[in-house]
Design an enzyme around this catalytic site. Structure first.
Site, PDB file in Angstrom:
ATOM      1  N   ASP A   1      19.293 -55.359  41.166  1.00 37.99           N
ATOM      2  CA  ASP A   1      19.174 -56.804  40.925  1.00 37.99           C
ATOM      3  C   ASP A   1      17.784 -57.206  40.417  1.00 37.99           C
ATOM      4  OD1 ASP A   1      21.777 -57.220  41.636  1.00 37.99           O
ATOM      5  OD2 ASP A   1      21.343 -57.856  43.687  1.00 37.99           O
TER       6      ASP A   1
ATOM      7  N   TYR B   1      23.312 -64.312  37.812  1.00 39.99           N
ATOM      8  CA  TYR B   1      22.739 -63.920  39.099  1.00 39.99           C
ATOM      9  C   TYR B   1      22.444 -65.146  39.955  1.00 39.99           C
ATOM     10  CZ  TYR B   1      19.974 -61.171  42.384  1.00 39.99           C
ATOM     11  OH  TYR B   1      19.499 -60.546  43.517  1.00 39.99           O
TER      12      TYR B   1
ATOM     13  N   GLU C   1      23.567 -51.709  42.512  1.00 41.13           N
ATOM     14  CA  GLU C   1      23.612 -51.851  43.971  1.00 41.13           C
ATOM     15  C   GLU C   1      25.025 -51.818  44.552  1.00 41.13           C
ATOM     16  OE1 GLU C   1      20.116 -54.746  45.380  1.00 41.13           O
ATOM     17  OE2 GLU C   1      20.823 -55.077  43.350  1.00 41.13           O
TER      18      GLU C   1
END
Length: 815
Positions: free
Chosen positions: A82, A308, A9
């Site tokens: 993600d 994350y 991303e």
């Protein structure tokens, strides 16, 4: 030539991963979402199975083209966005685009996920590819469709019934309701007086204080004493009974364990960063994103420092646990280690896909070691994550609480308490923050001298203290995120955007670090709560989130959920469009009757915001309007305060044979003399400013205007002006540069015209005070400009020109 294409991303993430994978891989970034719903009616079609019409996002078109170009020559494609619903949806959109362009006929495309950006995690993910998870994509699309349908259909109702430009969001609106209801609690709160009584004791070892727990043989409650006379009388009775000493009747010691908090999930990270660092949720997530995607650590290159950051999981991997336990043993001793790793369970009402907690990718990278490579804010957040993670795997702290009861005669009893840390345990590394302190927090760290039952302690004095009950506090960001999480409203990826939307829409303001609803926000919330009650209900919103979670797990289908929501919602919207007026919308409050005119006075939301009004549109005479002063609200302003506002404009007197007055307009308070208007400074109050001050402000503005014009040209609109960045030329439409080696005042009209042709750019605003040019002069200048433009167009006509499509402005669609 690289054989494989890997798509992520962000460019920072791409840079870090590219270092790990080597020359066989090309790593490109999509720069977030690549497609979105077309911004017009019909983007979601309920009559056609809720079909969704997508279009490429303009700013990311070039990135899609780069991905397309690389896909043509790649042997295989890996989608590494993600590891959540949004990431899954981005991968799906990219795959659909490549499929539509015929690039997937002869090559494999697979989905890979990882929760940390480390060489091991990336390579393991590539070894375990999977297909795109359609359940996660369905859940994300259902959420997007719901948000669109609510925003696109409900926002226009607000435009018609409350004020134009407003928006309503499926998750934003219940969050606004929380803030508004808390404000109403505060306004409705009735303060009560109460008194406490303390004894100051002079023990030989140390002074200490004790609070009264029994008066006249009865338990001393919060409201036992509610005035100063009663407090003074009680003080005298206690002093007389004590005779200068207190008798120890009971000593108890209790040991208790305090366990460490679990490692961070998204919401607790946002809450702690708010409490301890003063960060907004948005800032926390922005900094965490950088730490996750990679930071350049000298010769080591770009390294992902944390896992994350959008997660509901409190789990830690076995590798991470092993490393953390090694760090604890090395730095804090084996005594600080529990026999086996601490295991936590999530408190989140609806935990999403199984991820790890937010933790350092390597506990060996201590905050001190990485500090030289981080900004101050990055270092503070990394240190918070590192300490919380390490502390979560340490032994509990052991605290000892001592409680001593001391009697004054037979009828009155005081109690002294103190808490000391016996075993530090995890407190050696980290202590969790709190929004509000309680009595136990006050006792912590307070030591008491060693005392025994039967001893007497000298009494120095008896103190009485007045208190007043306090209303519940306004929500801080930390408290609001906690409340949203407890109700099950929103998800890790949405908390920051919910808050940002409320602030951007000016539905709430920040007062210090707390949220205060604006009048517009209160009007919107009141309208929705009154007429769309179900859709701002906390349980309804949470249940809808549950159903979206069920879709992500493959337990429900998304189209039946959409139908169940849409049919009654659409019927209600259509009904309210026709049946409500602005009074029903809750944006009008009747205050009383104006004693001068006998007309009705009301407070309301007008075209330009909160205001008061004398009269109605049904009266023969036009209603009079006045804007509210700062810190005034249509929900609390009184009739007298409203009438006071109509004293504007105030005539202050005359200057230069012209009337000077002050008033409040659309853009705030102003002073006026003749045709000159000037905004008042922040320190000037339009209700108290005098003639001298107003005249000074007006003269200053006129002086600036006079000094602004360096040179005029007869029969021309062109002027040589002084600007913020130096002299320039302007005809009111174009501004042109003056060469540094030219004296501005010496320019001729022909030179000025040529400079405008060569360097002119569109003016932001025409400040010229000159009259409009004659038709001939305007035509003459326009002809010259057109000639120049034609030449420029011809010169670049062989280059491709992107077709511009004018789009209808659509209502804002938010969470």
């Amino acid at each position: 030539m690289p054989k494989h294409l890997l798509i992520v991303e962000s460019p920072a993430k791409a840079k870090t991963i590219n270092k790990y994978l080597g020359k066989d891989f090309t790593v490109l970034a999509s720069y977030g979402h690549v497609r979105d719903l077309v911004p017009k009616e019909g983007a979601v079609d309920p009559e056609n199975g809720f079909a969704m019409r997508y279009d490429l996002i303009d700013k990311n078109e070039k990135h899609v083209e780069a991905i397309t170009k690389a896909a043509k020559t790649a042997d295989s494609i890996y989608l590494a966005t993600d590891p959540d619903r949004e990431g899954e949806a981005i991968s799906w959109h990219i795959s659909e685009i490549l499929k539509e362009r015929g690039l997937l006929k002869d090559k494999p495309m697979q989905r890979i996920v990882f929760t940390e950006i480390t060489p091991r995690a990336i390579k393991e993910a590539i070894q375990k590819p999977r297909m795109i998870a359609s359940d996660l994509v369905d859940a994300q699309q259902a959420r997007r469709a719901l948000d669109y349908l609510v925003g696109f259909n409900l926002s226009p109702v607000l435009w018609r019934k409350v004020q134009r430009g407003l928006s309503a969001g499926r998750v934003q609106s219940p969050a606004l309701r929380m803030i508004v209801e808390r404000e109403e609690e505060i306004e409705a709160f009735i303060t009560r007086e109460y008194w406490s009584i303390h004894a100051e004791c002079t023990h030989p070892a140390q002074h200490f204080s004790a609070k009264l727990i029994k008066l006249d043989g009865k338990k001393f409650e919060q409201f036992t004493i509610t005035d100063s006379d009663t407090a003074a009388a009680a003080q005298r009775r206690i002093q007389q009974a004590a005779q200068g000493r207190l008798h120890i009747t009971d000593v108890t010691n209790k040991e208790r364990k305090r366990r460490p908090a679990p490692p961070f999930i998204t919401s607790t990270l946002q809450q702690e960063a708010s409490r301890k660092l003063g960060f907004t949720t948005r800032k926390t997530m922005q900094i965490a994103q950088k730490l996750y995607e990679g930071i350049a650590l000298g010769e080591e290159g770009s390294v992902g420092l944390i896992t994350y950051m959008r997660t509901d999981s409190v789990n830690l991997s076995l590798d991470a646990l092993s490393e953390i336990r090694d760090i604890i043993a090395r730095d804090y001793g084996t005594n600080a280690l529990p026999d086996k790793p601490n295991v936590y369970t999530t408190k989140s009402k609806n935990a999403q896909e199984a991820h790890e907690a937010v933790r350092p990718t390597s506990a060996l990278r201590t905050p001190t070691q990485v500090a030289p490579y981080l900004s101050n804010e990055e270092h503070r957040l990394y240190e918070l994550v590192w300490k919380r993670t390490v502390a979560s795997q340490m032994i509990p702290a052991i605290l000892n609480t001592t409680s001593v009861d001391l009697a004054a005669g037979n009828e009155h009893v005081f109690r002294a308490t103190g808490t000391t840390v016996v075993v530090q345990g995890f407190l050696a590394v980290y202590e969790e923050g709190k929004d509000n302190k309680n009595a136990e927090d006050d006792d912590e760290g307070r030591k008491l001298p060693v005392m025994k039952t039967g001893e007497n302690v000298p009494l120095e004095r008896i103190l009485t203290e007045q208190h007043f009950t306090q209303p519940p506090p306004r929500y801080t960001e930390a408290a609001l995120v906690k409340a949203l999480e407890e109700y099950g409203i929103g998800r890790p990826s949405t908390y920051a955007s919910i808050i940002q939307t409320l602030l951007f829409r000016k539905y709430v303001d920040m007062e210090g670090r707390s949220f205060r609803p604006t009048d517009i926000g209160r009007a919107v919330s009141k309208f929705l709560s009154s007429h769309f009650t179900q859709y701002v209900d906390y349980d309804f919103t949470a249940h809808l989130e549950d159903e979206l979670d069920a879709i992500s797990r493959g337990e429900e289908e998304w189209i039946p959920l959409m139908k169940k929501f849409w049919v009654p919602f659409k019927e209600l919207v259509e009904d309210k469009k026709d049946s409500l007026d602005k009074t029903d919308a809750g944006s009008v409050r009747l205050l009383g009757i104006d004693p001068t005119s006998g007309k009705e006075v009301s407070a309301r939301i007008g075209r330009f915001g909160p205001m008061v009004q004398i009269g109605t549109v049904d009266d023969e005479e036009k209603p009079r309007f006045a804007s509210l002063r700062p810190n005034q609200s249509i929900y609390s302003i009184s009739l007298e305060e409203a009438i006071e506002l109509f004293k504007m404009p105030r005539v202050l007197g005359e200057d230069q044979s012209q009337q000077v007055s002050v008033g409040i307009g659309r853009f705030g308070p102003f002073a006026k003399r003749g045709s000159t208007y000037v905004s008042l400074k922040s320190e000037d109050d339009p209700y108290t400013i005098d003639l001298a001050r107003a005249t000074l402000l007006i003269n200053e503005k006129e002086e600036i205007a006079r000094n602004r014009i360096i040179k005029d040209f007869e029969n021309s609109q062109i002027q040589v002006l002084n600007g913020r960045f130096g002299p320039y030329i302007s005809d009111g439409k174009l501004n042109g540069k003056i060469p540094k080696d030219r004296e501005p005042a010496s320019l001729t009209l022909e030179e000025a015209q040529q400079l405008l042709i060569n360097t002119g750019k569109p003016a932001r605003k025409n400040f010229s005070t000159k009259k409009t040019a004659t038709k001939n002069e305007t035509r003459k200048q326009t002809t010259k400009k057109r000639t120049t433009d034609a030449k420029a167009t011809k010169k670049v006509s062989d280059k491709p020109v992107k077709k511009q499509i004018k789009k209808r402005i659509a209502p804002n669609i938010t969470q």
